[in-house]
Design a protein around this motif. Structure first.
Motif, short mmCIF file in Angstrom:
data_model
loop_
_atom_site.label_atom_id
_atom_site.label_comp_id
_atom_site.label_asym_id
_atom_site.label_seq_id
_atom_site.Cartn_x
_atom_site.Cartn_y
_atom_site.Cartn_z
N GLU A 31 0.83 -1.21 0.00
CA GLU A 31 0.00 0.00 0.00
C GLU A 31 0.86 1.26 0.00
OE1 GLU A 31 -3.35 0.81 -0.18
OE2 GLU A 31 -3.52 -1.27 -0.82
N VAL A 32 1.93 1.26 0.78
CA VAL A 32 2.84 2.41 0.81
C VAL A 32 3.50 2.57 -0.55
CG1 VAL A 32 5.02 3.26 1.80
CG2 VAL A 32 3.24 2.32 3.30
N THR A 33 3.90 1.45 -1.15
CA THR A 33 4.53 1.49 -2.48
C THR A 33 3.55 2.01 -3.53
OG1 THR A 33 5.93 -0.38 -1.85
CG2 THR A 33 5.75 0.11 -4.21
N ILE A 34 2.30 1.59 -3.46
CA ILE A 34 1.29 2.06 -4.42
C ILE A 34 1.08 3.57 -4.27
CG2 ILE A 34 -1.19 1.98 -4.96
CD1 ILE A 34 -1.03 -1.06 -4.37
N ARG A 35 0.99 4.04 -3.06
CA ARG A 35 0.78 5.48 -2.83
C ARG A 35 1.97 6.29 -3.31
NH1 ARG A 35 -2.29 4.41 2.58
NH2 ARG A 35 -4.37 4.19 1.71
N ALA A 36 3.18 5.77 -3.09
CA ALA A 36 4.38 6.48 -3.56
C ALA A 36 4.40 6.51 -5.09
CB ALA A 36 5.64 5.79 -3.03
N ALA A 37 4.03 5.41 -5.71
CA ALA A 37 3.98 5.36 -7.18
C ALA A 37 2.89 6.27 -7.71
CB ALA A 37 3.74 3.93 -7.65
N GLN A 38 1.80 6.38 -6.96
CA GLN A 38 0.70 7.26 -7.36
C GLN A 38 1.15 8.72 -7.34
OE1 GLN A 38 -2.68 6.95 -4.73
NE2 GLN A 38 -4.08 6.90 -6.48
N ARG A 39 1.90 9.10 -6.32
CA ARG A 39 2.41 10.48 -6.23
C ARG A 39 3.36 10.79 -7.37
NH1 ARG A 39 4.83 9.86 -1.15
NH2 ARG A 39 3.27 8.53 -0.25
N LYS A 40 4.14 9.78 -7.79
CA LYS A 40 5.09 9.98 -8.88
C LYS A 40 4.44 9.83 -10.25
CE LYS A 40 9.10 8.30 -6.31
NZ LYS A 40 10.13 7.26 -6.25
N GLY A 41 3.22 9.33 -10.27
CA GLY A 41 2.54 9.12 -11.55
C GLY A 41 2.99 7.87 -12.27
N ASP A 42 3.55 6.91 -11.54
CA ASP A 42 4.06 5.67 -12.13
C ASP A 42 2.95 4.62 -12.16
OD1 ASP A 42 5.52 3.52 -13.01
OD2 ASP A 42 7.09 3.69 -11.47
N GLU A 43 2.18 4.66 -13.24
CA GLU A 43 1.03 3.74 -13.38
C GLU A 43 1.47 2.28 -13.46
OE1 GLU A 43 -2.33 4.37 -13.50
OE2 GLU A 43 -1.86 6.42 -12.91
N ASP A 69 1.42 -3.09 -11.12
CA ASP A 69 2.22 -4.25 -10.73
C ASP A 69 1.97 -4.61 -9.26
OD1 ASP A 69 4.20 -6.27 -11.11
OD2 ASP A 69 5.64 -4.97 -10.05
N MET A 70 1.98 -3.62 -8.39
CA MET A 70 1.76 -3.87 -6.96
C MET A 70 0.33 -4.32 -6.69
SD MET A 70 4.61 -3.70 -5.51
CE MET A 70 4.08 -3.89 -3.83
N GLN A 71 -0.63 -3.77 -7.41
CA GLN A 71 -2.02 -4.19 -7.23
C GLN A 71 -2.21 -5.64 -7.67
OE1 GLN A 71 -3.92 -1.04 -9.40
NE2 GLN A 71 -4.26 0.18 -7.56
N GLU A 72 -1.52 -6.04 -8.74
CA GLU A 72 -1.57 -7.43 -9.18
C GLU A 72 -0.93 -8.34 -8.13
OE1 GLU A 72 -2.19 -10.91 -11.07
OE2 GLU A 72 -3.11 -8.99 -11.51
N LYS A 73 0.17 -7.90 -7.54
CA LYS A 73 0.81 -8.69 -6.49
C LYS A 73 -0.09 -8.81 -5.27
CE LYS A 73 5.47 -7.89 -8.00
NZ LYS A 73 6.79 -7.38 -7.77
N GLN A 74 -0.83 -7.77 -4.96
CA GLN A 74 -1.77 -7.85 -3.84
C GLN A 74 -2.86 -8.89 -4.14
OE1 GLN A 74 -3.15 -3.80 -3.35
NE2 GLN A 74 -1.89 -3.53 -1.53
#
Length: 80
Positions: free
Chosen positions: A13-25, A30-35
């Motif tokens: 979740e922390v990784t997804i939020r960090a990627a969201q702030r950076k705009g890294d779709e 990838d992290m959502q699939e891993k979840q």
């Protein structure tokens, strides 16, 4: 199982939020699939553990101890 699941889920979740702030779709997807895979795998592990407890270990204990356990009628001595 619960600790490992919680730790990974929090990390992801922390990784997804960090990627969201950076705009890294790509990283977010990838992290959502891993979840999703993690949820499926932990559900499978939970099912296997429950099956082992209910059918495997308990059944084996019954087989091992069945010759030791006697009913009251089996312990009676017939008087002739």
């Amino acid at each position: 199982f619960a600790d490992a699941f919680s730790q990974f889920y929090a990390f992801s979740e922390v990784t997804i939020r960090a990627a969201q702030r950076k705009g890294d779709e790509d990283k977010m997807e990838d992290m959502q699939e891993k979840q999703r895979r993690l949820k499926s795998n932990f559900a499978l592990l939970s099912m296997l553990a429950a099956d082992r407890l209910s059918n495997g270990d308990n059944q084996r204990m019954e087989e091992v101890h069945s010759h030791r356990v006697r009913s009251r009628s089996a312990m009676r001595v017939d008087k002739e």
